[in-house]
Scaffold this motif. Structure first.
Motif, short mmCIF file in Angstrom:
data_model
loop_
_atom_site.label_atom_id
_atom_site.label_comp_id
_atom_site.label_asym_id
_atom_site.label_seq_id
_atom_site.Cartn_x
_atom_site.Cartn_y
_atom_site.Cartn_z
N VAL A 79 0.86 -1.36 0.10
CA VAL A 79 -0.20 0.15 0.11
C VAL A 79 0.79 1.25 -0.02
CG1 VAL A 79 -1.54 1.37 1.24
CG2 VAL A 79 -2.03 -1.11 1.06
N SER A 90 -4.06 8.90 -1.07
CA SER A 90 -4.34 7.93 -0.34
C SER A 90 -4.41 6.44 -0.93
CB SER A 90 -5.77 8.28 0.51
OG SER A 90 -6.79 8.14 -0.29
N THR A 92 -6.37 2.66 -0.14
CA THR A 92 -6.93 2.04 0.93
C THR A 92 -7.42 0.36 0.45
OG1 THR A 92 -7.60 4.04 1.94
CG2 THR A 92 -9.02 1.84 2.68
N VAL A 100 -12.06 -1.84 6.46
CA VAL A 100 -10.58 -1.73 5.97
C VAL A 100 -9.61 -2.44 6.77
CG1 VAL A 100 -8.84 0.34 5.97
CG2 VAL A 100 -11.17 0.86 5.25
N SER A 102 -6.21 -2.46 5.58
CA SER A 102 -4.89 -1.73 5.05
C SER A 102 -5.21 -0.49 4.63
CB SER A 102 -4.04 -2.56 4.47
OG SER A 102 -2.85 -1.80 4.35
N SER A 103 -4.48 0.63 4.99
CA SER A 103 -4.58 2.02 4.26
C SER A 103 -3.43 2.63 4.82
CB SER A 103 -5.86 2.63 4.94
OG SER A 103 -5.92 4.02 4.60
N THR A 104 -3.29 3.82 3.88
CA THR A 104 -2.03 4.81 3.95
C THR A 104 -2.60 5.58 5.38
OG1 THR A 104 -3.05 6.06 2.59
CG2 THR A 104 -1.08 4.76 1.89
N LEU A 113 -15.66 1.01 5.00
CA LEU A 113 -15.52 1.69 3.84
C LEU A 113 -16.71 2.08 3.19
CD1 LEU A 113 -13.25 3.00 1.97
CD2 LEU A 113 -13.40 0.95 0.76
#
Length: 549
Positions: A79, A90, A92, A100, A102-104, A113
């Motif tokens: 990611v 971003s 995601t 979610v 995994s996400s920045t 989400l």
């Protein structure tokens, strides 16, 4: 303490108005630029984030980690590398349940989400999304399984977002020259507004709006509140202004403003006076003109500004009623002059008789009285035998004495024949005869300075259709070019000395035309000959007398 507010000048108001217009135009240009920038951003960046999202959703690591759930740290390197390499805002990844994984932005891990339209059904979507306090242009692509057990099944969702630029960023990015364009447009608008304000100031002669309004109100009050007619012409003889009284006196249509005098049927002397054609464009004072049976007095003034001719303004007064009163006063004046002449003649005769008695010539006294009696009876018999209307006969007798006072002999033609008339007809006939005889006497005196041989002859003829009046004189005659105009001009007595015949001739023409007749003038070998014809009716006494016969 009293506070006074200073009103803005017309130039200042124009400047402010123009500047406001410039500002509105600039704002409109900026709004259009922003809209174009936003559309371009959504189109270009939308394609880019959609492609990145599809690429990430097809990555084997993403599929494998979503099939076999793993800790968030398993997808974090992928990611973050995507974030760094693609320069997006971003990245995601969410599971099949929408949470979610995994996400920045670590703060959203575990949150649900928000999915766009059709994503849950396996279709991609892109658009603007506000999430976790950030407004971004995002692309959401479903992650689909490829194994036999999970083929075509949505394993999760990949979302890549690009933060929307601010208004200032859009303006600066729309065009590198936008600010320069706006600055140039602002400068041109300010300069143009200032020049326009100065031009308007010059054209309004430095007057402010309230002053112009006051002048317009005063002009309306003066034009439509006075009893005189007002007509204004431009240098091309077009009507630029006329009030109600002027339109009524000249018999003009309601749409006469802006039209030429020729189009309005104004010709002859009236046109000459209005345009100044007979005075080299100079002012004219108390000029009398007859228009459609109305006696008008005109005063014309030229209007100039800084040596430039702007046109002319003419005022008109209706003198018809005054002319009628003048005729009545003239008749009284004629009567008084007749009485004065008769008194003068009678006094001379008494002095002669007194002198003869004093020197003892009684027989001469008798002869003198007999001669006077015969001459008086001869004139009375001549008029009374041919003119049976007492009013007309009395007028001729009076005019004979008046002519004798001025050393002019008045003859009644042997062909004269006039019966009794109705009172109204007799008054009009007497008016015509009186005016023509007065003018003839003046002409005879002018033609014979010494007074020898000056004469005037009157001939009256009556038939079933009307009365014809012919007056001849021994004067110098009428100039051929004035043969028609002497009845139109309506000159005053002073103007008559310059070649006219006085206003009496114009009034005589009006009387004849009102009774369906006319008046003409010709020159003979001995002088002028005026011929007037008008319809009349016999009096009741004359009709009864004719029936009895």
């Amino acid at each position: 303490m009293v506070t006074t507010f200073r009103r803005h000048t017309l130039a200042g108001q124009m400047l402010v108005l123009q500047l406001a217009i410039v500002v509105v135009v600039l704002l409109a240009v900026a709004a259009v630029s922003l809209a174009q920038s936003e559309a371009t951003f959504n189109r270009v960046e939308g394609r880019r984030v959609s492609a990145l999202a599809e690429q990430l959703a097809a990555h084997p690591l993403v599929r494998s980690r979503l099939v076999r759930p793993a800790p968030e740290e398993a997808l974090a390197p992928l990611v973050h590398s995507t974030l760094v390499q693609s320069s997006v805002t971003s990245v995601t990844v969410a599971g099949a349940d929408g949470r979610v994984v995994s996400s920045t932005n670590p703060t959203v891990v575990g949150d649900r989400l928000p999915l766009g339209r059709g994503v849950a059904a396996g279709r991609g979507w892109s658009g603007s999304l506000t999430w976790d306090g950030s407004h971004e242009l995002v692309a959401q692509v479903p992650v689909l399984g490829t194994t036999k057990r999970a083929i075509g099944r949505r394993l999760g969702t990949v979302m890549i977002g690009e933060a929307s630029p601010t208004v200032w960023q859009r303006l600066s990015g729309a065009s590198s020259y936008l600010l320069a364009y706006l600055g140039i447009a602002s400068a041109l608008g300010v300069v143009g507004s200032w020049l326009l304000a100065r031009r308007v100031k010059r054209q309004t002669l430095g007057l402010e709006p309230r002053e112009i309004t006051g002048l317009a109100e005063h002009r309306e009050a003066m034009l439509y509140g006075i009893a005189e007619g007002v007509v204004a012409l431009d240098p091309q003889d077009r009507v630029t202004l006329v009030n109600d009284m002027g339109r009524r006196l000249l018999d003009l249509p309601a749409d006469c403003v802006g039209r030429d005098l020729a189009d309005l049927g104004i010709e002859g002397r009236l046109r000459d006076v209005l345009t100044g054609a007979r005075g080299d464009g100079k002012a004219a004072h108390d000029v009398v003109v007859v228009r459609h049976g109305t006696v008008l007095v005109l005063n014309r003034m030229t209007v100039t500004k800084d040596g430039r001719l702007l046109g002319s303004v003419t005022t008109l007064r209706d003198r018809t009623e005054l002319a009628r009163l003048e005729r009545e006063i003239g008749s009284f004046r004629s009567t008084s002059e007749l009485l004065r002449a008769q008194a003068h003649e009678f006094a001379n005769q008494l002095h002669t008789i007194s002198g003869l008695i004093q020197i003892g010539e009684q027989e001469e006294v008798v002869g003198y009285i007999r001669a006077l009696n015969q001459r008086r009876n001869s004139l009375d018999l001549t008029v009374g035998r041919r003119v049976h209307d007492t009013a007309v006969a009395a007028l001729l007798m009076a005019k004979a004495s008046q002519a004798a006072e001025r050393k002019v002999t008045l003859h009644v033609s042997d062909d004269t024949s006039l019966g009794r008339l109705a009172h109204e007809d007799a008054a009009d006939v007497a008016t015509v005869i009186g005016n023509l005889v007065d003018n003839a006497i003046d002409a005879a005196v002018a033609g014979e300075p010494v007074g020898d041989g000056a004469w005037v002859e009157v001939e009256l003829r009556q038939d079933t259709a009307g009365v014809e009046i012919v007056v001849r004189d021994s004067g110098p005659g009428v100039a051929p070019e004035l043969a028609h105009e002497v009845f139109v001009h309506g000159f005053t007595t002073k103007a008559a000395e310059e070649g006219g015949r006085g206003i009496g001739l114009a009034l005589t023409r009006l009387v004849c035309e009102r009774r369906g007749g006319e008046i003409t003038v010709t020159n003979t070998s001995e002088g002028a000959k005026f011929t007037a014809r008008m319809s009349v009716s016999r009096s009741a006494e004359a009709a009864a007398e004719g029936a009895h016969r």
